[in-house]
Scaffold this motif. Structure first.
Motif, PDB file in Angstrom:
ATOM      1  N   PRO A   1       0.845  -1.198   0.000  1.00  0.00           N
ATOM      2  CA  PRO A   1       0.000   0.000   0.000  1.00  0.00           C
ATOM      3  C   PRO A   1       0.881   1.250   0.000  1.00  0.00           C
ATOM      4  N   PRO A   2       0.344   2.348  -0.465  1.00  0.00           N
ATOM      5  CA  PRO A   2       1.174   3.565  -0.490  1.00  0.00           C
ATOM      6  C   PRO A   2       1.510   4.017   0.928  1.00  0.00           C
ATOM      7  N   ALA A   3       2.650   4.645   1.046  1.00  0.00           N
ATOM      8  CA  ALA A   3       3.090   5.159   2.351  1.00  0.00           C
ATOM      9  C   ALA A   3       2.157   6.279   2.794  1.00  0.00           C
ATOM     10  N   PRO A   4       1.925   6.382   4.107  1.00  0.00           N
ATOM     11  CA  PRO A   4       1.077   7.487   4.569  1.00  0.00           C
ATOM     12  C   PRO A   4       1.761   8.820   4.308  1.00  0.00           C
ATOM     13  N   PRO A   5       0.987   9.874   4.188  1.00  0.00           N
ATOM     14  CA  PRO A   5       1.610  11.182   3.944  1.00  0.00           C
ATOM     15  C   PRO A   5       2.443  11.622   5.143  1.00  0.00           C
ATOM     16  N   ARG A   6       3.471  12.385   4.868  1.00  0.00           N
ATOM     17  CA  ARG A   6       4.344  12.882   5.935  1.00  0.00           C
ATOM     18  C   ARG A   6       3.554  13.833   6.830  1.00  0.00           C
ATOM     19  N   ALA A   7       3.866  13.796   8.112  1.00  0.00           N
ATOM     20  CA  ALA A   7       3.202  14.691   9.059  1.00  0.00           C
ATOM     21  C   ALA A   7       3.674  16.124   8.820  1.00  0.00           C
ATOM     22  N   ASP A   8       2.822  17.046   9.174  1.00  0.00           N
ATOM     23  CA  ASP A   8       3.133  18.459   9.042  1.00  0.00           C
ATOM     24  C   ASP A   8       4.329  18.786   9.941  1.00  0.00           C
ATOM     25  N   PRO A   9       5.351  19.471   9.435  1.00  0.00           N
ATOM     26  CA  PRO A   9       6.520  19.803  10.270  1.00  0.00           C
ATOM     27  C   PRO A   9       6.157  20.594  11.521  1.00  0.00           C
ATOM     28  N   GLU A  10       5.122  21.421  11.431  1.00  0.00           N
ATOM     29  CA  GLU A  10       4.694  22.188  12.604  1.00  0.00           C
ATOM     30  C   GLU A  10       4.158  21.256  13.680  1.00  0.00           C
ATOM     31  N   LEU A  11       3.423  20.231  13.282  1.00  0.00           N
ATOM     32  CA  LEU A  11       2.907  19.250  14.239  1.00  0.00           C
ATOM     33  C   LEU A  11       4.043  18.467  14.879  1.00  0.00           C
ATOM     34  N   ILE A  12       5.026  18.080  14.094  1.00  0.00           N
ATOM     35  CA  ILE A  12       6.184  17.354  14.625  1.00  0.00           C
ATOM     36  C   ILE A  12       6.917  18.211  15.649  1.00  0.00           C
ATOM     37  N   ARG A  13       7.108  19.490  15.344  1.00  0.00           N
ATOM     38  CA  ARG A  13       7.789  20.400  16.274  1.00  0.00           C
ATOM     39  C   ARG A  13       6.991  20.554  17.566  1.00  0.00           C
ATOM     40  N   LEU A  14       5.685  20.688  17.436  1.00  0.00           N
ATOM     41  CA  LEU A  14       4.830  20.867  18.603  1.00  0.00           C
ATOM     42  C   LEU A  14       4.883  19.648  19.523  1.00  0.00           C
ATOM     43  N   VAL A  15       4.848  18.464  18.944  1.00  0.00           N
ATOM     44  CA  VAL A  15       4.902  17.239  19.749  1.00  0.00           C
ATOM     45  C   VAL A  15       6.269  17.106  20.426  1.00  0.00           C
ATOM     46  N   ARG A  16       7.331  17.393  19.705  1.00  0.00           N
ATOM     47  CA  ARG A  16       8.674  17.294  20.300  1.00  0.00           C
ATOM     48  C   ARG A  16       8.842  18.259  21.468  1.00  0.00           C
ATOM     49  N   GLU A  17       8.306  19.469  21.327  1.00  0.00           N
ATOM     50  CA  GLU A  17       8.431  20.447  22.403  1.00  0.00           C
ATOM     51  C   GLU A  17       7.620  20.034  23.628  1.00  0.00           C
ATOM     52  N   ASN A  18       6.487  19.407  23.415  1.00  0.00           N
ATOM     53  CA  ASN A  18       5.583  19.075  24.517  1.00  0.00           C
ATOM     54  C   ASN A  18       5.677  17.617  24.961  1.00  0.00           C
ATOM     55  N   TRP A  19       6.651  16.868  24.455  1.00  0.00           N
ATOM     56  CA  TRP A  19       6.747  15.443  24.767  1.00  0.00           C
ATOM     57  C   TRP A  19       6.854  15.168  26.266  1.00  0.00           C
ATOM     58  N   PRO A  20       7.661  15.890  27.046  1.00  0.00           N
ATOM     59  CA  PRO A  20       7.703  15.620  28.495  1.00  0.00           C
ATOM     60  C   PRO A  20       6.342  15.822  29.162  1.00  0.00           C
ATOM     61  N   LEU A  21       5.614  16.841  28.748  1.00  0.00           N
ATOM     62  CA  LEU A  21       4.291  17.090  29.303  1.00  0.00           C
ATOM     63  C   LEU A  21       3.320  15.974  28.917  1.00  0.00           C
ATOM     64  N   ILE A  22       3.407  15.511  27.687  1.00  0.00           N
ATOM     65  CA  ILE A  22       2.557  14.411  27.230  1.00  0.00           C
ATOM     66  C   ILE A  22       2.846  13.158  28.052  1.00  0.00           C
ATOM     67  N   GLN A  23       4.116  12.861  28.274  1.00  0.00           N
ATOM     68  CA  GLN A  23       4.495  11.683  29.055  1.00  0.00           C
ATOM     69  C   GLN A  23       4.009  11.796  30.501  1.00  0.00           C
TER      70      GLN A  23
END
Length: 80
Positions: free
Chosen positions: A9-31
């Motif tokens: 099957p085709p690969a899923p589309p790449r995530a938005d770079p802004e979303l990736i940045r937001l998750v990386r910045e907030n990862w400790p809070l998410i955990q």
């Protein structure tokens, strides 16, 4: 003779770079929030129904701190 393997099957589309940045910045809070949720689940054993209130979140945060699991830096102290 075996059937040929179906195409991949085709690969899923790449995530938005802004979303990736937001998750990386907030990862400790998410955990931290996931750890609090797991602790609430551990506290709510036995016969239900359970009505989770703000008090459960406070107690779960205190339980985690007593176990040595600290909230991320910059986490507001009034939240635990």
């Amino acid at each position: 003779m075996p059937k040929p393997r179906p195409p991949r099957p085709p690969a899923p589309p790449r995530a938005d770079p802004e979303l990736i940045r937001l998750v990386r910045e907030n990862w400790p809070l998410i955990q931290w929030r996931e750890a609090v949720s797991r602790e609430i689940g551990a506290m709510c054993t036995g016969k239900g129904p359970w009505h989770i209130t703000a008090d459960y979140y406070v107690r779960a945060g205190h339980n985690l701190i007593e176990k040595g699991i600290l909230p991320p830096p910059g986490f507001p102290e009034d939240k635990y």
